[in-house]
Design a protein around this motif. Sequence first.
Motif, short mmCIF file in Angstrom:
data_model
loop_
_atom_site.label_atom_id
_atom_site.label_comp_id
_atom_site.label_asym_id
_atom_site.label_seq_id
_atom_site.Cartn_x
_atom_site.Cartn_y
_atom_site.Cartn_z
N PRO A 1 1.00 -1.82 0.06
CA PRO A 1 -0.35 -0.11 -0.22
C PRO A 1 0.55 1.15 0.13
CG PRO A 1 0.23 -1.16 2.05
CD PRO A 1 0.39 -2.10 1.18
N ARG A 2 0.24 1.84 -0.22
CA ARG A 2 0.66 3.51 -0.92
C ARG A 2 1.32 4.20 0.46
NH1 ARG A 2 4.17 6.39 -3.18
NH2 ARG A 2 3.34 7.22 -5.17
N GLU A 3 0.69 3.35 1.96
CA GLU A 3 0.63 4.12 3.26
C GLU A 3 2.19 3.22 3.63
OE1 GLU A 3 -3.48 4.20 2.26
OE2 GLU A 3 -2.41 2.65 2.27
N LEU A 4 2.20 2.44 3.32
CA LEU A 4 4.34 1.61 3.44
C LEU A 4 5.06 2.69 2.51
CD1 LEU A 4 5.45 -0.61 4.45
CD2 LEU A 4 4.75 -1.87 2.68
N ALA A 5 4.84 2.82 1.82
CA ALA A 5 5.89 3.26 1.02
C ALA A 5 6.13 4.88 1.57
CB ALA A 5 5.63 4.15 -0.85
N VAL B 1 9.22 8.68 5.52
CA VAL B 1 9.75 9.12 6.47
C VAL B 1 10.77 8.78 7.25
CG1 VAL B 1 8.40 9.98 8.60
CG2 VAL B 1 6.82 10.28 6.97
N ALA B 2 10.60 7.55 7.09
CA ALA B 2 11.31 6.86 8.74
C ALA B 2 13.57 7.51 8.15
CB ALA B 2 11.55 5.30 8.78
N ALA B 3 13.41 6.96 6.44
CA ALA B 3 14.51 6.93 5.58
C ALA B 3 14.63 8.87 5.80
CB ALA B 3 13.76 6.73 4.30
N ARG B 4 13.62 9.26 5.77
CA ARG B 4 14.14 10.82 5.86
C ARG B 4 14.59 11.31 7.83
NH1 ARG B 4 10.19 12.96 2.80
NH2 ARG B 4 8.31 12.35 4.45
N GLU C 1 13.92 6.57 -0.11
CA GLU C 1 14.69 4.98 -0.32
C GLU C 1 13.60 4.31 -0.75
OE1 GLU C 1 17.34 2.40 2.04
OE2 GLU C 1 16.48 2.98 3.68
N ASP C 2 13.17 3.75 -1.44
CA ASP C 2 12.47 2.75 -2.52
C ASP C 2 12.08 1.32 -2.11
OD1 ASP C 2 11.57 4.89 -4.11
OD2 ASP C 2 13.30 4.24 -5.69
N ILE C 3 10.55 1.02 -1.88
CA ILE C 3 10.68 -0.72 -1.76
C ILE C 3 11.44 -1.48 -2.12
CG2 ILE C 3 9.17 -2.09 -0.30
CD1 ILE C 3 7.88 0.76 1.03
N LEU C 4 12.50 -2.71 -2.17
CA LEU C 4 12.46 -3.58 -2.94
C LEU C 4 12.12 -4.40 -2.50
CD1 LEU C 4 16.54 -3.10 -2.65
CD2 LEU C 4 15.12 -1.88 -4.24
N ALA C 5 11.52 -4.98 -1.16
CA ALA C 5 10.30 -5.74 -1.17
C ALA C 5 10.06 -5.50 -0.03
CB ALA C 5 11.39 -7.39 -1.23
N GLY D 1 11.74 -4.25 2.43
CA GLY D 1 13.05 -3.74 2.77
C GLY D 1 13.36 -2.70 1.60
N ALA D 2 14.43 -2.36 1.41
CA ALA D 2 14.88 -1.04 0.86
C ALA D 2 16.38 -1.46 0.18
CB ALA D 2 14.88 0.30 1.39
N ARG D 3 16.85 -0.49 -0.06
CA ARG D 3 18.56 -0.92 -0.40
C ARG D 3 19.78 -0.58 0.72
NH1 ARG D 3 22.41 2.49 -2.73
NH2 ARG D 3 24.11 1.33 -3.58
N ALA D 4 19.48 0.24 1.70
CA ALA D 4 20.16 0.36 2.79
C ALA D 4 19.49 -0.39 4.51
CB ALA D 4 20.35 1.48 2.80
N ALA D 5 17.90 -0.60 4.18
CA ALA D 5 17.70 -0.84 5.42
C ALA D 5 15.99 -1.64 5.22
CB ALA D 5 17.12 0.44 6.40
#
Length: 179
Positions: free
Chosen positions: A9-13, A18-21, A28-32, A44-48
């Motif tokens: 969902p968009r809310e997760l992105a 917000v957390a990445a900022r 950060e883009d979500i990879l999975a 999961g994203a590239r860095a976290a």
Amino acid sequence: MRLRRTSWPRELADAVNVAARHSLGGKEDILAAAQLADGNWVAGARAAVYLPTDAPDAVRRVGWEKIERAGWDSEGSVLTIFETSDFGTPMRTTELKLDDPGRFGQLLRERVDASIVVQRHVPLAGKRGVRIVARRNPAGTDDPVTWNFVLDKGLEPGQPGVLDAAEAALKQVRDEFGI
């Protein structure tokens, strides 16, 4: 118009951004991602990795280098994530109830493995010893390396000479690799 095809969902992105900022100062883009049994999400994203919190529409960011390991219990459908900790303090664990970790589980394994720069077992008493691990966030080769060590079962830091031997092993491995 740009169409994005996602399975979360968009809310997760938005929560991830917000957390990445707050941590990175950027996006950060979500990879999975995977939906949990309670309706929350893990991503999961590239860095976290982004873990659910008690607050609605909020996630907790944990850099890949801060994940010690993860374990999947297929009978209970629980993915347990163990975070690294300072020596002598308990590991923080997060249990995620979900049907199947799928792509998120694959990403978790890949990124945790990629964060390990050096891993060495040094015997201290017979075959028992200390596992020394150097980690760096796999998203940035200029990120600092963090070191930690874990004593094998049967060795306790309070035993005479164990902590000194473990510290000496850590120094030896650090010197050997020049990190």
